[in-house]
Design a protein around this motif. Sequence first.
Motif, short mmCIF file in Angstrom:
data_model
loop_
_atom_site.label_atom_id
_atom_site.label_comp_id
_atom_site.label_asym_id
_atom_site.label_seq_id
_atom_site.Cartn_x
_atom_site.Cartn_y
_atom_site.Cartn_z
N SER A 3 12.24 16.34 14.93
CA SER A 3 11.77 15.45 15.67
C SER A 3 12.57 14.09 15.37
N PRO A 4 12.70 13.08 16.09
CA PRO A 4 13.39 11.78 15.54
C PRO A 4 12.71 11.22 14.53
N VAL A 5 11.55 11.25 14.42
CA VAL A 5 10.78 10.83 13.09
C VAL A 5 11.12 11.66 11.90
N GLY A 6 11.01 12.93 11.98
CA GLY A 6 11.64 13.72 10.76
C GLY A 6 13.11 13.49 10.42
N ALA A 7 13.72 13.57 11.54
CA ALA A 7 15.29 13.28 11.30
C ALA A 7 15.52 12.06 10.37
N ARG A 38 6.20 -4.49 0.73
CA ARG A 38 4.87 -4.56 0.50
C ARG A 38 4.36 -2.94 0.33
N HIS A 39 4.94 -2.26 1.05
CA HIS A 39 4.30 -0.80 1.25
C HIS A 39 5.44 0.26 0.91
N GLU A 40 4.92 1.37 0.17
CA GLU A 40 5.88 2.35 -0.30
C GLU A 40 5.35 3.73 0.87
N VAL A 41 6.61 4.27 1.65
CA VAL A 41 6.10 5.46 2.17
C VAL A 41 6.40 6.71 1.28
N LEU A 42 5.33 7.32 1.31
CA LEU A 42 5.18 8.38 0.42
C LEU A 42 5.75 9.75 1.04
N ALA A 43 5.55 9.65 2.44
CA ALA A 43 5.77 10.81 3.09
C ALA A 43 5.93 10.86 4.80
N VAL A 44 6.19 11.60 5.57
CA VAL A 44 6.15 11.41 6.98
C VAL A 44 5.44 12.70 7.33
N VAL A 45 4.46 12.61 8.37
CA VAL A 45 3.77 13.71 9.44
C VAL A 45 4.40 13.66 10.40
N MET A 95 0.78 -1.17 -0.07
CA MET A 95 0.04 0.12 -0.14
C MET A 95 0.83 1.26 -0.06
N ARG A 96 0.46 2.31 -0.53
CA ARG A 96 0.85 3.75 -0.44
C ARG A 96 0.56 4.40 0.72
N VAL A 97 1.56 4.53 1.82
CA VAL A 97 1.38 5.12 3.30
C VAL A 97 2.05 6.41 3.49
N VAL A 98 1.41 7.28 4.12
CA VAL A 98 1.99 8.42 4.76
C VAL A 98 2.27 7.89 6.35
N PHE A 99 3.36 7.99 6.67
CA PHE A 99 3.62 7.66 8.21
C PHE A 99 3.35 8.78 9.07
N ALA A 100 2.64 8.94 10.28
CA ALA A 100 2.87 10.09 11.23
C ALA A 100 3.23 9.62 12.48
N GLY A 101 4.29 10.30 13.09
CA GLY A 101 4.78 10.09 14.41
C GLY A 101 5.78 11.13 14.54
N THR A 102 6.11 11.03 15.95
CA THR A 102 7.01 12.07 16.30
C THR A 102 8.19 11.61 17.31
N PRO A 103 7.86 11.03 18.47
CA PRO A 103 9.21 10.69 19.09
C PRO A 103 10.09 9.50 18.78
N ALA A 104 11.10 8.94 19.47
CA ALA A 104 11.78 8.15 19.23
C ALA A 104 11.01 6.76 19.25
N ALA A 105 10.03 6.67 20.18
CA ALA A 105 9.22 5.45 20.11
C ALA A 105 8.61 5.31 18.80
N ALA A 106 8.55 6.08 17.96
CA ALA A 106 7.88 5.71 16.83
C ALA A 106 8.90 5.29 15.62
N LEU A 107 10.22 5.37 15.87
CA LEU A 107 11.17 5.11 14.91
C LEU A 107 11.08 3.58 14.57
N GLY A 155 15.59 10.75 2.66
CA GLY A 155 15.05 11.49 1.55
C GLY A 155 13.43 11.49 1.56
N LEU A 156 12.74 11.55 2.45
CA LEU A 156 11.24 11.46 2.34
C LEU A 156 10.81 12.87 2.75
N GLU A 157 9.60 12.97 2.00
CA GLU A 157 9.08 14.68 2.11
C GLU A 157 8.54 14.63 3.58
N VAL A 158 8.78 15.68 4.47
CA VAL A 158 8.38 15.63 5.60
C VAL A 158 7.35 16.83 5.82
#
Length: 308
Positions: free
Chosen positions: A47-51, A24-31, A1-13, A57-60
Amino acid sequence: MRVVFAGTPAAALPSLRAFLESDRHEVLAVVTRPDAPAGRGRHLQRSPVGALADEHGLEVLTPRKASDPEFLDRLRDLAPDCCPVVAYGALLPQKALDIPKHGWINLHFSVLPAWRGAAPVQAAVRNGDEITGASTFRIVRELDAGPVYGVLTEPVRPHDTAGDLLDRLSEAGARLLLSTVDGIEDGTLQPVEQAGDGVSYAPKVTPDDARVDFSAPAMAVDRLIRAMTPDPGAWAEFRGERVKLGPVSLVDGFRLEPGELRVERRRVLAGTASQPVRLGEVQAQGKKRMPATDWARGVRVEPGERLT
């Protein structure tokens, strides 16, 4: 699936890495949450997720509010099939929830409906739960009340801090979240509505919540300190100044008045409403963490002085 991942702290890494490594999945961007001041210099920090997204090279996307029109327009342009979420840290409006075909699928660190809210791991430790876990569910407007796709359980060990427990849950939860999205994609997984009973809430923890009350029994003092480790950090006052306290251990054999300090050659004890506790690490304001014995020698604790 085409996914946009949302998360912020290290626990989401671990979860973000799982999707990045999936075939199976394509990460299009991160929120993620906007860059915020951090450290002594208060410089803006990703944020750790943004970093991690930057490294790949993902869109943030960093909307101040998930209802911002520009963010919603961009999300519609990306047209994700699904949005996996781990500790994003902001409310999602219905307009955002409606965009992905399969919704926003959240990894929450409790066995729902227990400990809905922002601090489920701290609540499990402080409450003395023997078992906790993680759940994946579809986000709805009511807080953490959506239908559940999957659950895992994890024992709370006697000496676990919230940080220890969260580390384990974030790793195991990453596998649960990925398998949940796999199951949604191939149609083998259907969500189940949460039970109406057994609901409990774990609101965001504040520094005031982390103050240690030595008039409580030793077990409650121990649980509170472990629940607040590493963040925001348990604390008490000594001579009118705040000191942070690391995990303690319980001591049998005698009594001290609540908060009363007893300095021995190899240990420092503090009284509670029941048995004393042996202090671990102590951090005075502007100082580094150190063993309690070093702290006590440095400040020259006098007989009868207390932590309050």
